[in-house]
Design an enzyme around this catalytic site. Structure first.
Site, PDB file in Angstrom:
ATOM      1  N   GLY A   1      32.734  30.014  25.850  1.00  0.00           N
ATOM      2  CA  GLY A   1      31.540  29.948  26.476  1.00  0.00           C
ATOM      3  C   GLY A   1      30.839  29.079  27.190  1.00  0.00           C
ATOM      4  O   GLY A   1      29.988  29.229  27.779  1.00  0.00           O
TER       5      GLY A   1
ATOM      6  N   ARG B   1      37.443  28.221  29.871  1.00  0.00           N
ATOM      7  CA  ARG B   1      36.652  27.769  31.157  1.00  0.00           C
ATOM      8  C   ARG B   1      36.384  26.213  31.248  1.00  0.00           C
ATOM      9  O   ARG B   1      36.646  25.426  32.179  1.00  0.00           O
ATOM     10  CB  ARG B   1      35.393  28.356  31.657  1.00  0.00           C
ATOM     11  CG  ARG B   1      34.654  28.102  32.838  1.00  0.00           C
ATOM     12  CD  ARG B   1      33.370  28.788  32.762  1.00  0.00           C
ATOM     13  NE  ARG B   1      33.320  30.086  32.167  1.00  0.00           N
ATOM     14  CZ  ARG B   1      33.594  31.323  32.795  1.00  0.00           C
ATOM     15  NH1 ARG B   1      33.652  31.161  34.155  1.00  0.00           N
ATOM     16  NH2 ARG B   1      33.610  32.437  32.189  1.00  0.00           N
TER      17      ARG B   1
ATOM     18  N   ARG C   1      36.305  36.743  40.942  1.00  0.00           N
ATOM     19  CA  ARG C   1      34.988  36.355  40.346  1.00  0.00           C
ATOM     20  C   ARG C   1      33.616  36.545  41.461  1.00  0.00           C
ATOM     21  O   ARG C   1      32.595  37.222  40.931  1.00  0.00           O
ATOM     22  CB  ARG C   1      34.787  34.785  39.841  1.00  0.00           C
ATOM     23  CG  ARG C   1      35.861  34.752  38.667  1.00  0.00           C
ATOM     24  CD  ARG C   1      35.901  33.411  37.723  1.00  0.00           C
ATOM     25  NE  ARG C   1      34.516  33.582  37.015  1.00  0.00           N
ATOM     26  CZ  ARG C   1      33.439  32.820  37.331  1.00  0.00           C
ATOM     27  NH1 ARG C   1      33.434  31.997  38.630  1.00  0.00           N
ATOM     28  NH2 ARG C   1      32.395  32.751  36.832  1.00  0.00           N
TER      29      ARG C   1
ATOM     30  N   CYS D   1      40.756  44.139  52.741  1.00  0.00           N
ATOM     31  CA  CYS D   1      39.888  45.010  53.398  1.00  0.00           C
ATOM     32  C   CYS D   1      38.497  45.509  52.438  1.00  0.00           C
ATOM     33  O   CYS D   1      38.371  46.747  52.018  1.00  0.00           O
ATOM     34  CB  CYS D   1      40.766  46.215  53.641  1.00  0.00           C
ATOM     35  SG  CYS D   1      41.898  45.775  55.076  1.00  0.00           S
ATOM     36  N   GLU D   2      37.667  44.673  52.240  1.00  0.00           N
ATOM     37  CA  GLU D   2      36.440  45.060  51.537  1.00  0.00           C
ATOM     38  C   GLU D   2      35.333  43.978  52.047  1.00  0.00           C
ATOM     39  O   GLU D   2      35.661  42.742  52.029  1.00  0.00           O
ATOM     40  CB  GLU D   2      36.659  44.286  49.934  1.00  0.00           C
ATOM     41  CG  GLU D   2      37.626  45.360  49.228  1.00  0.00           C
ATOM     42  CD  GLU D   2      37.036  46.536  48.741  1.00  0.00           C
ATOM     43  OE1 GLU D   2      35.830  46.816  48.566  1.00  0.00           O
ATOM     44  OE2 GLU D   2      37.903  47.615  48.588  1.00  0.00           O
TER      45      GLU D   2
ATOM     46  N   TYR E   1      40.084  31.787  35.062  1.00  0.00           N
ATOM     47  CA  TYR E   1      39.824  32.949  35.601  1.00  0.00           C
ATOM     48  C   TYR E   1      39.900  33.187  37.108  1.00  0.00           C
ATOM     49  O   TYR E   1      39.281  34.265  37.839  1.00  0.00           O
ATOM     50  CB  TYR E   1      38.357  33.737  35.151  1.00  0.00           C
ATOM     51  CG  TYR E   1      38.102  33.551  33.577  1.00  0.00           C
ATOM     52  CD1 TYR E   1      39.057  34.101  32.947  1.00  0.00           C
ATOM     53  CD2 TYR E   1      37.363  32.182  33.304  1.00  0.00           C
ATOM     54  CE1 TYR E   1      38.823  34.117  31.346  1.00  0.00           C
ATOM     55  CE2 TYR E   1      37.119  32.055  31.721  1.00  0.00           C
ATOM     56  CZ  TYR E   1      37.756  33.024  31.093  1.00  0.00           C
ATOM     57  OH  TYR E   1      37.931  32.884  29.728  1.00  0.00           O
TER      58      TYR E   1
HETATM   59  C1  LIG Z   1      36.970  35.821  22.285  1.00  0.00           C
HETATM   60  C2  LIG Z   1      36.839  34.884  23.380  1.00  0.00           C
HETATM   61  N1  LIG Z   1      36.941  33.514  22.856  1.00  0.00           N
HETATM   62  C3  LIG Z   1      37.023  32.722  23.988  1.00  0.00           C
HETATM   63  C4  LIG Z   1      36.576  32.957  25.225  1.00  0.00           C
HETATM   64  C5  LIG Z   1      36.720  31.981  26.237  1.00  0.00           C
HETATM   65  O1  LIG Z   1      35.454  31.759  27.089  1.00  0.00           O
HETATM   66  P1  LIG Z   1      35.243  30.765  28.031  1.00  0.00           P
HETATM   67  O2  LIG Z   1      36.294  30.671  28.812  1.00  0.00           O
HETATM   68  O3  LIG Z   1      34.117  30.976  28.549  1.00  0.00           O
HETATM   69  O4  LIG Z   1      35.060  29.351  27.315  1.00  0.00           O
HETATM   70  C6  LIG Z   1      36.537  34.460  25.573  1.00  0.00           C
HETATM   71  C7  LIG Z   1      36.169  34.814  26.954  1.00  0.00           C
HETATM   72  O5  LIG Z   1      36.088  35.969  27.365  1.00  0.00           O
HETATM   73  C8  LIG Z   1      36.370  35.242  24.548  1.00  0.00           C
HETATM   74  O6  LIG Z   1      36.515  36.723  24.927  1.00  0.00           O
END
Ligand SMILES: Cc1ncc(COP(=O)(O)O)c(C=O)c1O
Length: 466
Positions: free
Chosen positions: A270, A315, A359, A390-391, A420
């Site tokens: 995250g 990410r 996203r 088409c949105e 993503y």
């Molecule tokens: C259980 C879990 N671990 C790791 C991640 C990776 O998150 P990030 O790409 O935001 O670091 C996610 C993303 O949804 C997740 O659900």
């Protein structure tokens, strides 16, 4: 130049609408002498000419170096407080065999969230013992495949999975290491976190149910309990949420030690990145230090040794390494009634959109963009980069200033699309998914082949039926 009244407060009129904002682009992206944006030493026009448009471009050196930097930051921070760290790359952000190899070579482990991701990892030769498996509703076939492969850990997300997985392990005569995902009540996103007793979401089990479920895991001869897991959310800029989530998890961990040793604690992923010049995530070293400090203090207060820690960034490793190149098809100034005065928003439509990057439509995610085939110098205008689907919600970049002479045939580069983007791509409107191309030291190569219309037609058995 004054701001367009339609622009959001965070978006400033750039002094130079050709400049690449610091911290948003991959390390090897820059304008070359001809004024083109080059990534990894390869110019955007050359990439589009060779691979078509749109195309995802991944800066290999940047992805590898971010993986190393994050792993090193956490290693150093947790070594200081006397424990080790396992860093799993979260493959859901973007996975293909080549990326799996980069991560393996960087010493990272791999987190997979489906049977397909597991298959890619194994096909890439990623060592199964270094793979962790996730999912809130893993199929029996997925669990069988994971146990058969000998993955290092499976995250149990619901009570029913304990017996399901224990049965599979027993039948195969193996002991499967598992984690238990906890819904800690801490949810974090960007600058803030929310801490409740019970978070309203599908993942994990409650803190109250955890002791009973850990006892149930420990009672299964086919399972070995590795520790607790939690994941707080995505695009988190600071350490506070992780620290609070970690403290809650560690208190639960301490209460479970009577029943046996627990080698680790998994804090999930995250960690946030900059999508626009307005985003300013804390450096990962500072976040790692703050989390390590908070956990060490909590462990001392609880009177327990700090377990080894695991994290799962996706990410923050691959996001900034990716850039999507599009071709502009139409440019349409639209007069909009802004408060007080009519203002103009220029819609710049490109040849991709929500099928290659969902996203913005899914989360109102913000991105930025630059003309990639030339330097302009023209005064900036407020644009909305729209897709070709088409949105009306099919937006690639909601708000950006681009040089006012942006025109059909120009290439647009959208940075920070490595995570993503491709992994959430679709065939909406029967649009083929673009290829992913890795660039490095002036060389480029396909790491995921793009689809053709023929690929799509081949999946429709009615196409050649008479
Ligand atoms: C259980 C879990 N671990 C790791 C991640 C990776 O998150 P990030 O790409 O935001 O670091 C996610 C993303 O949804 C997740 O659900």
């Amino acid at each position: 130049m004054s701001a367009n009244p339609l622009a959001p407060a965070w978006l400033h009129v750039p002094a130079d609408a050709d400049a690449l904002a610091e911290g948003v682009w991959s390390a090897a992206a820059a304008r070359d002498a001809a004024g083109e944006i080059a990534i990894g030493g390869v110019g955007a026009p050359e990439l589009v000419e060779r691979y078509g448009s749109p195309v995802y471009v991944v800066d290999e050196a940047d992805a590898r170096s971010r993986a190393r930097r994050i792993a090193e930051a956490f290693r150093v921070a947790f070594e200081r407080v006397g424990t080790g760290v396992a860093v799993y790359y979260a493959g859901k952000a973007f996975l293909c065999a080549e990326v799996a190899r980069w991560m393996a070579e960087g010493g990272l482990r791999l987190d997979v969230a489906s049977r397909g991701e597991l298959a890619v990892a194994l096909a890439a030769g990623f060592p199964a013992a270094r793979i962790g498996v996730h999912g809130n509703n893993k199929s029996v076939a997925q669990l069988e495949a994971a146990v058969e492969a000998g993955v290092g850990a499976i995250v149990i997300d619901a009570e029913i999975e304990i017996e399901r997985l224990a049965g599979i392990a027993l039948r195969r005569g193996v002991v499967q290491p598992v984690r238990l995902r906890i819904n800690s009540g801490v949810h974090a996103s960007t600058h803030e976190y929310l801490a409740t007793s019970h978070e309203d979401q599908k993942f994990g089990v409650t803190i109250e149910d955890a002791p009973r479920l850990v006892a149930a895991i420990r009672a299964q001869p086919g399972l070995r309990f590795l520790g607790l897991h939690s994941h707080l959310g995505s695009q988190i800029f600071g350490a506070e949420g992780f620290a609070e989530g970690g403290r809650r998890l560690l208190a639960l961990h301490a209460s479970l030690l009577d029943g046996g040793e627990i080698p680790e604690l998994n804090l999930g992923g995250g960690f946030g990145i900059a999508y626009t010049a307005a985003d300013d995530p804390e450096p990962i070293e500072r976040i790692a230090d703050a989390i390590a400090g908070a956990l060490a203090a909590a462990a001392a207060e609880l009177g327990i040794p700090l377990p080894a820690v695991a994290i799962e960034p996706g990410r923050s490793i691959i996001g900034p390494a990716g850039t999507t190149l599009y071709t502009v098809g139409t440019v349409k100034p639209v007069v909009v009634d802004a408060p007080g005065i009519p203002a103009v928003r220029t819609y710049v439509s490109v040849d991709g959109g929500m099928s290659d990057n969902i996203r913005p439509a899914l989360y109102r995610a913000e991105y930025s963009a630059r003309i990639a085939n030339r330097r302009s110098g023209a005064a900036p205008v407020l644009v909305r980069v729209a897709g070709m689907h088409c949105e009306s919600g099919d937006i690639v970049v909601r708000d950006e200033y681009l040089p006012g002479d942006v025109a059909p045939g120009d290439l647009l580069a959208v940075p920070a699309t490595g995570a993503y983007g491709w992994s959430m791509a679709s065939n909406y409107n029967w649009v083929p998914r673009p290829p992913v191309v890795a660039v490095r030291d002036g060389e480029s190569r396909i790491i995921v082949r793009g689809e053709s219309i023929d690929d799509l037609l081949a999946r429709d058995p009615g196409v050649n039926a008479t």
